[in-house]
Design a protein around this motif. Structure first.
Motif, PDB file in Angstrom:
ATOM      1  N   CYS A  55      31.407 -23.603 -13.783  1.00  0.00           N
ATOM      2  CA  CYS A  55      31.710 -22.487 -12.880  1.00  0.00           C
ATOM      3  C   CYS A  55      31.083 -22.793 -11.515  1.00  0.00           C
ATOM      4  O   CYS A  55      29.896 -23.110 -11.443  1.00  0.00           O
ATOM      5  N   ARG A  57      30.179 -20.815  -9.256  1.00  0.00           N
ATOM      6  CA  ARG A  57      29.272 -19.767  -8.793  1.00  0.00           C
ATOM      7  C   ARG A  57      27.951 -19.739  -9.553  1.00  0.00           C
ATOM      8  O   ARG A  57      26.937 -19.363  -8.996  1.00  0.00           O
ATOM      9  N   CYS A  58      27.992 -20.085 -10.869  1.00  0.00           N
ATOM     10  CA  CYS A  58      26.752 -19.992 -11.654  1.00  0.00           C
ATOM     11  C   CYS A  58      26.446 -21.269 -12.432  1.00  0.00           C
ATOM     12  O   CYS A  58      25.442 -21.325 -13.128  1.00  0.00           O
ATOM     13  N   CYS A  75      33.726 -18.340 -13.544  1.00  0.00           N
ATOM     14  CA  CYS A  75      33.775 -17.880 -14.934  1.00  0.00           C
ATOM     15  C   CYS A  75      33.959 -16.360 -14.966  1.00  0.00           C
ATOM     16  O   CYS A  75      33.838 -15.679 -13.931  1.00  0.00           O
ATOM     17  N   CYS A  78      31.113 -14.214 -13.461  1.00  0.00           N
ATOM     18  CA  CYS A  78      30.997 -14.222 -11.995  1.00  0.00           C
ATOM     19  C   CYS A  78      32.165 -13.485 -11.347  1.00  0.00           C
ATOM     20  O   CYS A  78      32.014 -12.923 -10.262  1.00  0.00           O
TER      21      CYS A  78
END
Ligand SMILES: [Zn+2]
Ligand SMILES: [Zn+2]
Length: 252
Positions: A55, A57-58, A75, A78
């Motif tokens: 992902c 973002r994370c 994901c 997020c």
């Protein structure tokens, strides 16, 4: 003999005599570094950065099929609840040799591992995080002073210091701090982790207005601590936070 061949032959001699040997920071076996690497040729590949689907973002690893269908889609977690940082980089997954090194750094006081791991992160950073804006401030995830007194050091600070040495950046330790001591996050589910750390950070507003920050931590699990710290930086006026973690757990 000109300078370069003379240097090469001196290095050969020193290698032959075993004078350039050092001990691997992970397995402690003696080896002769080719350049200035801290890990032996056996351990270094086991500490390679994670290059699988994740992902954006994370950093949560994603099944390759999901990733190829939509390479930049976050994901589900997020998408439902976007994290506050603008860029996130996890060097590797929290497993195998990297997990072993981070546990030894955190719980056994093996501080030289911070230099070795911070060096890996620094060398890897330009290739994987070109989108992370050059920082005005680099910060490490702070610990509460009581906690710091008990352990004697902050492993995130040690990693950040190593990164900053390599990249010749100053490390700020006065811009973000913990306002209260929280229960250990281990053993709590995601919702309890978030509640546990909510509002537990404060940041120095005057120095942070408009600043691009890099925030470094050793391990990220659900990201709740990073969210709380990031929120304090943004509330204080920071323009953006890039989150750098040495390792990301393979699951939330
Ligand atoms: Zn080794
Ligand atoms: Zn995510």
């Amino acid at each position: 003999m000109s300078a370069l061949p003379r240097l090469r032959s001196s290095l050969r001699l020193l290698r032959g005599l075993g004078l350039l040997e050092r001990r691997c920071a992970h397995c402690l076996a003696p080896f002769t570094p080719r350049q200035d690497e801290a890990f032996c040729p056996h351990c270094l590949p086991r500490l390679a950065p994670y290059r699988g689907a994740a992902c954006p973002r994370c950093g949560l690893p994603l099944p390759a099929a999901d990733r190829s269908a939509a390479p930049s889609v976050p994901c589900g977690h997020c998408l439902a609840d976007p994290p506050p940082w603008s860029v996130m980089l996890a060097y590797g997954l929290y497993e195998g040799a990297l997990r072993d090194c981070l546990l030894r750094l955190k719980f056994s006081g093996e501080l030289p591992l911070a230099g070795a791991l911070g060096g890996l992160l620094a060398r890897h950073l330009p290739a994987v995080a070109p989108e992370a804006p050059a920082p005005d401030h680099v910060l490490a995830m702070p610990q509460h002073p009581d906690h710091l007194r008990e352990r004697g050091y902050n492993q995130a600070h040690e990693l950040a210091a190593a990164l900053c040495r390599e990249l010749r950046l100053p490390l700020r330790h006065d811009l973000l701090w913990r306002t209260r001591r929280v229960r250990p996050q281990a053993g709590l589910d995601a919702a309890r982790r978030l509640a546990n750390v909510h509002g537990s950070f404060a940041a120095h507003a005057h120095s942070l207005v408009g600043a691009r920050c890099w925030l470094l931590d050793d391990v990220m699990t659900t990201g709740s601590t990073a969210r709380a710290a990031c929120a304090a930086l943004l509330d204080a006026g920071a323009a953006s936070v890039s989150l750098l973690v040495m390792a990301r757990t393979p699951a939330r």
